[in-house]
Scaffold this motif. Structure first.
Motif, mmCIF file in Angstrom:
data_model
loop_
_atom_site.group_PDB
_atom_site.id
_atom_site.type_symbol
_atom_site.label_atom_id
_atom_site.label_comp_id
_atom_site.label_asym_id
_atom_site.label_seq_id
_atom_site.Cartn_x
_atom_site.Cartn_y
_atom_site.Cartn_z
ATOM 1 N N ARG A 67 32.394 39.718 36.742
ATOM 2 C CA ARG A 67 31.580 38.843 38.190
ATOM 3 C C ARG A 67 32.809 38.057 38.987
ATOM 4 O O ARG A 67 33.716 38.569 39.787
ATOM 5 C CB ARG A 67 30.604 38.210 38.360
ATOM 6 N N GLU A 68 33.345 37.063 38.617
ATOM 7 C CA GLU A 68 34.372 35.886 38.900
ATOM 8 C C GLU A 68 35.928 37.158 39.076
ATOM 9 O O GLU A 68 36.640 36.975 40.316
ATOM 10 C CB GLU A 68 34.157 35.042 37.982
ATOM 11 N N ALA A 69 36.198 37.768 38.100
ATOM 12 C CA ALA A 69 37.613 38.787 38.547
ATOM 13 C C ALA A 69 37.471 39.621 39.792
ATOM 14 O O ALA A 69 38.317 40.270 40.339
ATOM 15 C CB ALA A 69 37.460 39.755 37.452
ATOM 16 N N ARG A 70 35.462 40.081 40.000
ATOM 17 C CA ARG A 70 35.826 40.355 41.541
ATOM 18 C C ARG A 70 35.352 39.990 42.219
ATOM 19 O O ARG A 70 35.939 40.528 43.679
ATOM 20 C CB ARG A 70 34.396 41.060 41.012
ATOM 21 N N ARG A 71 35.879 38.515 42.137
ATOM 22 C CA ARG A 71 35.585 37.714 43.390
ATOM 23 C C ARG A 71 34.011 37.872 44.495
ATOM 24 O O ARG A 71 34.313 37.708 45.362
ATOM 25 C CB ARG A 71 36.527 37.794 43.957
ATOM 26 N N LEU A 72 33.304 38.109 43.503
ATOM 27 C CA LEU A 72 32.334 38.305 43.778
ATOM 28 C C LEU A 72 31.249 36.920 43.346
ATOM 29 O O LEU A 72 31.082 35.969 42.082
ATOM 30 C CB LEU A 72 31.463 38.784 43.277
ATOM 31 N N THR A 73 30.218 36.485 44.451
ATOM 32 C CA THR A 73 29.453 35.084 44.494
ATOM 33 C C THR A 73 28.373 35.587 43.347
ATOM 34 O O THR A 73 27.897 37.085 43.348
ATOM 35 C CB THR A 73 29.352 34.937 45.361
ATOM 36 N N THR A 94 41.709 45.279 50.035
ATOM 37 C CA THR A 94 41.798 44.587 49.102
ATOM 38 C C THR A 94 40.169 44.433 48.148
ATOM 39 O O THR A 94 39.460 45.041 48.631
ATOM 40 C CB THR A 94 42.115 43.103 49.770
ATOM 41 N N GLU A 108 38.576 41.775 48.582
ATOM 42 C CA GLU A 108 37.460 41.219 48.602
ATOM 43 C C GLU A 108 37.043 42.493 49.838
ATOM 44 O O GLU A 108 35.661 42.281 51.295
ATOM 45 C CB GLU A 108 37.865 40.164 49.459
ATOM 46 N N GLN A 159 33.888 44.540 48.827
ATOM 47 C CA GLN A 159 33.297 44.580 48.374
ATOM 48 C C GLN A 159 32.342 43.818 49.690
ATOM 49 O O GLN A 159 31.275 44.446 49.681
ATOM 50 C CB GLN A 159 33.098 42.752 46.922
#
Length: 182
Positions: A21-27, A147, A149, A152
């Motif tokens: 999750r963090e690697a995909r920059r998701l909360t 990107t 981000e 997402q």
């Protein structure tokens, strides 16, 4: 599925979910919205001290949004590693007969969109309410230079739009159902 709870690697799974999750920059909230589950479900999946009595259904729902193939969560629980999700490069080529067959059935602007090099983000087939099997097909493309981000963000926007589409109802108040069981 019956598993011996004592032999499952819950902390390893929780750590892997959080890292992906963090690697995909998701909360946690963003992952929950993408997967169609509650934020609490994501929190539970990432809780290294938690050992549920059964495999939570939310596990399968988060896998594709973590970049994992179906069944990766179970593989991790059994001591293995996640399998990366397959990458779809050309949605039109996988359709029966490819783009030439589509040209005879769809407007050119739609065929052009399906043949674009833009990355495929998602697709869905939704039964139209109040009909005898009529359905709507939605294909969601991103931009080639997006990107992570931006991708997402686009997926979250699609999830919200998809929920609104599913809320449509006919005169009898029937809810539309996804044709693919999602």
């Amino acid at each position: 599925m019956t598993e011996d709870r004592t032999k499952l690697h819950w902390p390893k799974l929780a750590t892997a979910i959080r890292a992906a999750r963090e690697a995909r920059r998701l909360t946690q909230l963003a992952l929950a919205e993408l997967a169609g589950i509650s934020e609490g479900s994501v929190q539970n999946l990432e809780d290294i001290s938690r050992r549920p009595g059964r495999i939570p259904p939310s596990l399968a729902k988060v896998e594709p949004h973590l970049g994992w193939a179906e069944g990766s969560g179970l593989a991790i629980l059994r001591g293995g590693e996640p399998t990366p999700a397959p990458v779809v490069h050309d949605a039109s080529a996988s359709l029966h007969g490819g783009p030439d067959r589509l040209r005879g059935k769809l407007p050119l602007r739609i065929v052009d969109e399906l043949e674009s090099d833009d990355p495929l983000l998602d697709s869905q087939v939704i039964q139209l309410p109040g009909t005898q099997g009529a359905r709507m097909t939605v294909v969601v493309h991103g931009t080639p230079d997006a990107t992570p981000e931006q991708i997402q963000e686009a997926l979250l926007a699609w999830r919200k739009a998809e929920r609104n589409l599913r809320r449509l109802s006919d005169d009898d108040g029937d809810e539309p159902q996804a044709a693919n069981g999602a």
